[in-house]
Design an enzyme around this catalytic site. Structure first.
Site, PDB file in Angstrom:
ATOM      1  N   TYR A 154     -11.917  21.740  33.294  1.00  0.00           N
ATOM      2  CA  TYR A 154     -12.441  20.459  33.785  1.00  0.00           C
ATOM      3  C   TYR A 154     -11.511  19.321  33.366  1.00  0.00           C
ATOM      4  O   TYR A 154     -11.121  18.478  34.184  1.00  0.00           O
ATOM      5  CB  TYR A 154     -13.852  20.251  33.218  1.00  0.00           C
ATOM      6  CG  TYR A 154     -14.522  18.985  33.712  1.00  0.00           C
ATOM      7  CD1 TYR A 154     -14.942  18.864  35.031  1.00  0.00           C
ATOM      8  CD2 TYR A 154     -14.746  17.906  32.855  1.00  0.00           C
ATOM      9  CE1 TYR A 154     -15.561  17.705  35.494  1.00  0.00           C
ATOM     10  CE2 TYR A 154     -15.356  16.749  33.296  1.00  0.00           C
ATOM     11  CZ  TYR A 154     -15.773  16.655  34.618  1.00  0.00           C
ATOM     12  OH  TYR A 154     -16.377  15.497  35.074  1.00  0.00           O
TER      13      TYR A 154
HETATM   14  N1  LIG Z   1     -22.470  13.372  35.325  1.00  0.00           N
HETATM   15  C1  LIG Z   1     -21.565  13.091  34.390  1.00  0.00           C
HETATM   16  O1  LIG Z   1     -21.866  13.025  33.198  1.00  0.00           O
HETATM   17  C2  LIG Z   1     -20.131  12.830  34.800  1.00  0.00           C
HETATM   18  C3  LIG Z   1     -19.266  12.327  33.830  1.00  0.00           C
HETATM   19  C4  LIG Z   1     -17.938  12.072  34.171  1.00  0.00           C
HETATM   20  C5  LIG Z   1     -17.510  12.313  35.457  1.00  0.00           C
HETATM   21  N2  LIG Z   1     -18.363  12.811  36.383  1.00  0.00           N
HETATM   22  C6  LIG Z   1     -17.837  13.075  37.734  1.00  0.00           C
HETATM   23  O2  LIG Z   1     -18.655  12.446  38.698  1.00  0.00           O
HETATM   24  C7  LIG Z   1     -18.531  13.134  39.934  1.00  0.00           C
HETATM   25  C8  LIG Z   1     -19.914  13.359  40.517  1.00  0.00           C
HETATM   26  O3  LIG Z   1     -20.626  14.223  39.659  1.00  0.00           O
HETATM   27  P1  LIG Z   1     -22.200  14.104  39.404  1.00  0.00           P
HETATM   28  O4  LIG Z   1     -22.396  13.979  37.959  1.00  0.00           O
HETATM   29  O5  LIG Z   1     -22.807  13.131  40.317  1.00  0.00           O
HETATM   30  O6  LIG Z   1     -22.621  15.611  39.758  1.00  0.00           O
HETATM   31  P2  LIG Z   1     -23.530  16.281  40.860  1.00  0.00           P
HETATM   32  O7  LIG Z   1     -24.850  15.586  40.966  1.00  0.00           O
HETATM   33  O8  LIG Z   1     -23.503  17.723  40.541  1.00  0.00           O
HETATM   34  O9  LIG Z   1     -22.744  15.999  42.233  1.00  0.00           O
HETATM   35  C9  LIG Z   1     -21.557  16.651  42.538  1.00  0.00           C
HETATM   36  C10 LIG Z   1     -21.338  16.526  44.030  1.00  0.00           C
HETATM   37  O10 LIG Z   1     -20.101  17.182  44.359  1.00  0.00           O
HETATM   38  C11 LIG Z   1     -20.358  18.118  45.403  1.00  0.00           C
HETATM   39  N3  LIG Z   1     -19.451  19.249  45.358  1.00  0.00           N
HETATM   40  C12 LIG Z   1     -19.285  20.145  44.357  1.00  0.00           C
HETATM   41  N4  LIG Z   1     -18.393  21.087  44.715  1.00  0.00           N
HETATM   42  C13 LIG Z   1     -17.995  20.761  45.968  1.00  0.00           C
HETATM   43  C14 LIG Z   1     -17.083  21.351  46.896  1.00  0.00           C
HETATM   44  N5  LIG Z   1     -16.418  22.477  46.617  1.00  0.00           N
HETATM   45  N6  LIG Z   1     -16.922  20.760  48.102  1.00  0.00           N
HETATM   46  C15 LIG Z   1     -17.614  19.635  48.422  1.00  0.00           C
HETATM   47  N7  LIG Z   1     -18.489  19.036  47.596  1.00  0.00           N
HETATM   48  C16 LIG Z   1     -18.678  19.601  46.385  1.00  0.00           C
HETATM   49  C17 LIG Z   1     -21.793  18.558  45.169  1.00  0.00           C
HETATM   50  O11 LIG Z   1     -22.271  19.174  46.348  1.00  0.00           O
HETATM   51  P3  LIG Z   1     -23.390  20.340  46.282  1.00  0.00           P
HETATM   52  O12 LIG Z   1     -24.695  19.638  46.081  1.00  0.00           O
HETATM   53  O13 LIG Z   1     -23.277  21.010  47.615  1.00  0.00           O
HETATM   54  O14 LIG Z   1     -23.024  21.239  45.141  1.00  0.00           O
HETATM   55  C18 LIG Z   1     -22.432  17.225  44.849  1.00  0.00           C
HETATM   56  O15 LIG Z   1     -22.679  16.493  46.032  1.00  0.00           O
HETATM   57  C19 LIG Z   1     -17.748  14.422  39.640  1.00  0.00           C
HETATM   58  O16 LIG Z   1     -16.412  14.267  40.039  1.00  0.00           O
HETATM   59  C20 LIG Z   1     -17.846  14.529  38.131  1.00  0.00           C
HETATM   60  O17 LIG Z   1     -16.749  15.234  37.581  1.00  0.00           O
HETATM   61  C21 LIG Z   1     -19.676  13.078  36.085  1.00  0.00           C
END
Ligand SMILES: NC(=O)c1ccc[n+]([C@@H]2O[C@H](COP(=O)([O-])OP(=O)(O)OC[C@H]3O[C@@H](n4cnc5c(N)ncnc54)[C@H](OP(=O)(O)O)[C@@H]3O)[C@@H](O)[C@H]2O)c1
Length: 285
Positions: A154
């Site tokens: 990651y």
């Molecule tokens: N939450 C945290 O603490 C955190 C912290 C730092 C950075 N981030 C970053 O924020 C971003 C959003 O994450 P989130 O926390 O909102 O997580 P999340 O709720 O799990 O959302 C992730 C999104 O990415 C989509 N996705 C995953 N794999 C994919 C693929 N192969 N092709 C197309 N879409 C895909 C998922 O679609 P599906 O529903 O179909 O799986 C979902 O819509 C990510 O880049 C993550 O690394 C999150």
């Protein structure tokens, strides 16, 4: 009406961002992976959202989605591209299956470039289109700068995204396209529910089994104190609309301990702290 593409709009930060942009009168193309998610997105966010279906690993599907957006925009430019979709698979690097490691690079890093290449003409590379150049917002992470044990794939994908964003800021200046990077700490989203994976059992008997279980427990506890996703939607909106956006915005709770100090400390001191914190001192099992 301004238009933006938001990847990963099915949940979390992407969903909150799509909803906020729609609220502000934007036309939002939100990407999802299934028909059921597309229907749910339309039902929940109304006519301001147009679902697009693609997986970030599928170049031809991304190109087809870009054609749909081009047709919907007519001769206008896309004002924003929010590269948010991503995934996290944690585990000890000595044992983590290469496929899990590779998936994170393929989606979080290479997938972002696939999307950027497909939508670049709409953002400003096609000079025949009308309107100011669009902006690109990339969602990185604290892990784009600081690598905790058990997060190697990651963190590598997010460190790579930081480099890609630096290159985009510099190379895409030729079109007047700005790239802004957002570096979240812990955010309350469904990503936390996906960290505990059924096949994590495979790590249980090795040298890292107990320590990785401890890491996941600590990680879940951090999730409890995470910021709401709406804070990041507001930040993305700001990055898309403020006159002079900064190249990077870092937002998290506990900024001094989780961001400022780790980046100031020399590597050997940070190593010592993290090795002790995660129980990884030599000879400990
Ligand atoms: N939450 C945290 O603490 C955190 C912290 C730092 C950075 N981030 C970053 O924020 C971003 C959003 O994450 P989130 O926390 O909102 O997580 P999340 O709720 O799990 O959302 C992730 C999104 O990415 C989509 N996705 C995953 N794999 C994919 C693929 N192969 N092709 C197309 N879409 C895909 C998922 O679609 P599906 O529903 O179909 O799986 C979902 O819509 C990510 O880049 C993550 O690394 C999150």
């Amino acid at each position: 009406m301004q238009a933006a593409v938001v990847t990963g709009a099915s949940s979390g930060i992407g969903r909150a961002t799509a909803a906020l942009l729609v609220e502000h009168g934007w036309r939002v193309f939100g990407t999802v992976r299934t028909e059921a998610q597309a229907e749910e997105l339309s039902t929940t966010l109304g006519p301001g959202i147009i679902p697009l279906r693609f997986d970030l690993r599928d170049g031809p599907a991304i190109a087809r989605a870009a054609e749909l957006v081009a047709a919907a925009l007519g001769a206008d430019r896309l004002a924003g591209l929010v590269n948010n979709a991503g995934l996290a698979h944690f585990g000890p690097l000595a044992l983590q299956p290469i496929d899990d490691w590779q998936a994170q690079i393929d989606v979080n890093l290479t997938g972002t470039l696939r999307v950027v290449q497909a939508f670049l003409p709409l953002l400003g590379a096609d000079r025949r289109r009308n309107g100011p150049p669009g902006r690109i917002v990339n969602i990185s992470s604290v892990s784009g700068r600081i690598t905790l044990p058990f997060t190697s794939g990651y963190a590598a994908s997010k460190h790579g995204l930081e480099a890609l964003s630096d290159a985009m800021r510099r190379e895409l200046a030729i079109y007047g396209i700005r790239t802004i990077l957002i570096q979240p700490g812990a955010v309350r989203t469904p990503i936390w529910d996906k960290v505990d994976r059924p096949d994590d059992e495979r790590f249980a008997d090795g040298d890292f089994g107990r320590l990785f279980a401890g890491f996941k427990t600590a990680f879940a506890a951090a999730g409890e104190k995470a910021l709401p996703s709406g804070r990041f939607a507001t930040l993305v909106h700001r990055a898309l609309t403020t006159r002079n956006p900064r190249p990077r915005y870092a937002l998290m709770r506990g900024r001094l301990a989780h961001w400022t100090l780790p980046r100031l400390l020399p590597d050997h001191l940070l190593d010592r702290i993290l090795i002790r914190q995660f129980g990884l001192s030599r000879g400990t099992r």
